[in-house]
Design an enzyme around this catalytic site. Structure first.
Site, PDB file in Angstrom:
ATOM      1  N   SER A 110      -1.230   3.998   1.844  1.00 15.02           N
ATOM      2  CA  SER A 110      -2.617   3.918   2.329  1.00 15.02           C
ATOM      3  C   SER A 110      -2.824   4.430   3.746  1.00 15.02           C
ATOM      4  CB  SER A 110      -3.128   2.476   2.238  1.00 15.02           C
ATOM      5  OG  SER A 110      -3.396   2.129   0.901  1.00 15.02           O
ATOM      6  N   LYS A 113      -5.470   6.984   4.298  1.00 12.20           N
ATOM      7  CA  LYS A 113      -6.891   6.696   4.564  1.00 12.20           C
ATOM      8  C   LYS A 113      -7.305   7.002   5.999  1.00 12.20           C
ATOM      9  CE  LYS A 113      -7.326   3.121   0.991  1.00 12.20           C
ATOM     10  NZ  LYS A 113      -5.969   2.722   0.592  1.00 12.20           N
ATOM     11  N   SER A 170      -8.495  -1.972   3.039  1.00 10.12           N
ATOM     12  CA  SER A 170      -7.788  -0.820   2.472  1.00 10.12           C
ATOM     13  C   SER A 170      -8.233  -0.543   1.038  1.00 10.12           C
ATOM     14  CB  SER A 170      -6.267  -1.051   2.518  1.00 10.12           C
ATOM     15  OG  SER A 170      -5.572   0.151   2.322  1.00 10.12           O
ATOM     16  N   LYS A 283      -3.941   1.022  10.729  1.00  8.24           N
ATOM     17  CA  LYS A 283      -3.900   1.115   9.263  1.00  8.24           C
ATOM     18  C   LYS A 283      -2.508   0.808   8.744  1.00  8.24           C
ATOM     19  CE  LYS A 283      -5.983   1.609   5.495  1.00  8.24           C
ATOM     20  NZ  LYS A 283      -5.102   0.524   5.032  1.00  8.24           N
TER      21      LYS A 283
END
Length: 440
Positions: A110, A113, A170, A283
């Site tokens: 992720s 992202k 997320s 993140k």
């Protein structure tokens, strides 16, 4: 008086069939402007290079703007981390403070992202989308597995709500919904992601989806590239921290089944860890193949750091590694930022519709120290052309503001033209000559 006026008119008429000689004649009657050759500030020097019409010839091998911390210091020998790939970067200068196998291409999960968020904020900046736009969830977006916020097909949420879902929880479904809204399809959005990555110099990156859920072995990035895109996001769009620092929030699902609240909990556990610095993001990412990844951002005493960790063995290790790197960076770094650079003079313009042009800076100089230098010894030197030849284009370079510490150059920032000046036409010179003629 009449004799002088007649003489001037005779000269002008005799030259009116030849354009360039008129330039020469009028140059002698244009007002002159003098620029200061030095400033009183002891730590600052103002110098002119040899007058020239194009800047690159003035500076030889300095044709391109150097980074604010151009003479980067050697990467520090850092602490031990469990993750096989990691990198620590200072955000304002881009200086790398520590790295470990930082260019190895690995699955990012992720962390992908971060690039999705860059493109979302790009679209907001350009006016293509707005924060209060309503985005409709497609069947495809709803079908995303992994981490999600359980959007239903046909459900609408604002762009800002979906940003929260991506940053805090997320959400894969929220990421795909935004990709489709911006580019029409996830596939087209992924093309944009790869183009943006190439523009940032992310040489070990290739995206195949917008959320990192894919198991494809060719959906990869590196610790260095994670730091590069993280730096772009937090520097260009610092408002991201309004979302990446939220620990918990809620959204409201409004569907055919009714209305219900859904809680968002931040996956970045570093936000709640005891630290002597401020955690600002950014993140997390994990899959069985990617293992545990993290892009952490933090700040202390004006220093902003980015810690990129890839393929840590477990979720605790990724945060422990990031904490180790950030503690190490803040213990060894001090930053100098020139919030009050040297004043800029106006520059003479030759053969232009205007006689002078204003100058400007478009960035703040930053210098990162890892050896405890005395910043009061920093000297600044403004090096610019003596004049500019029209046409002058706004944003083109007119010179440099150079910084030295103990006689050694530590960096520079460009000096730019603040506006454009068109080349003077024959009619402009006629008008100016008539103005002079009427004053005699």
């Amino acid at each position: 008086m009449k004799r002088t006026s007649s003489l001037l008119l005779t000269i002008f008429l005799s030259l009116s069939m030849s354009f360039h000689p008129v330039f020469s004649a009028l140059a002698s009657v244009r007002p002159a402007y003098s620029l200061p050759l030095s400033y009183a500030e002891p730590s600052s020097v103002f110098t002119y290079p040899k007058p020239a019409s194009t800047l690159p010839n003035l500076f030889d091998d300095e044709n391109k703007a150097a980074p604010a911390n151009a003479d980067a210091q050697a990467v520090l020998s850092g602490p031990e981390v469990a993750a096989p790939s990691a990198l620590l970067m200072e955000a304002s200068t881009g200086q790398v403070l520590y790295e470990k196998d930082a260019d190895q291409a690995r699955r990012p999960a992720s962390i992908t992202k971060i690039m999705t968020l860059i493109l979302i904020f790009d679209a907001l900046e350009s006016g293509k989308i707005r924060m209060d736009d309503l985005v409709t969830t497609s069947a495809y977006a709803k079908s995303m597995g992994g981490s999600q916020v359980f959007l239903e097909e046909g459900e609408t949420q604002t762009v800002e709500t979906l940003i929260k879902c991506i940053v805090i929880a997320s959400g894969n479904d929220a990421s795909v919904a935004m990709a489709e809204y911006i580019a029409g399809s996830e596939g087209e959005f992924v093309k944009m992601m790869n183009d943006r990555a190439a523009g940032l110099g992310m040489n070990n990156t290739h995206f195949e989806d917008c959320c990192g859920l894919t198991d494809s072995p060719t959906h990869v990035t590196s610790a260095r590239d994670i730091a590069l895109m993280s730096r772009e996001l937090i520097n260009r769009y610092p408002q991201i921290h309004n979302y990446s620092t939220i620990w918990m929030d809620t959204i409201t699902h409004v569907t055919k089944q009714g209305t219900k609240e859904f809680g968002l909990s931040n996956t970045n556990k570093l936000l709640k860890m005891a630290t002597n610095f401020t955690v600002t993001g950014l993140k997390t990412g994990s899959t069985s193949l990617a293992k545990y990844c993290f892009a952490g951002t933090a700040e202390k005493d004006g220093v902003r750091l980015i810690a990129a960790v890839m393929a840590a063995p477990d979720f605790k290790a990724r945060f422990a590694d990031a904490l180790t790197l950030l503690n190490y960076g803040f213990a060894n770094c001090r930053i100098y930022q020139d919030a009050d650079p040297l004043p800029l003079p106006e520059m003479i313009v030759k053969n232009g519709k205007d006689d002078i042009v204003s100058l400007m800076y478009d960035q703040v100089f930053s210098y990162l120290s890892t050896t405890g230098e005395d910043f009061s010894a920093i000297e600044r030197e403004l090096v610019i052309q003596e004049y500019a030849d029209a046409p002058v284009k706004k944003g083109n370079q007119a010179g440099w503001l150079v910084y030295r510490l103990n006689g050694e150059k530590i960096g520079q920032i460009p000096v730019l033209f603040e506006n454009s000046v068109e080349k003077a036409a024959f009619s402009d010179y006629w008008k100016q000559l008539m103005e002079v003629f009427l004053l005699l």
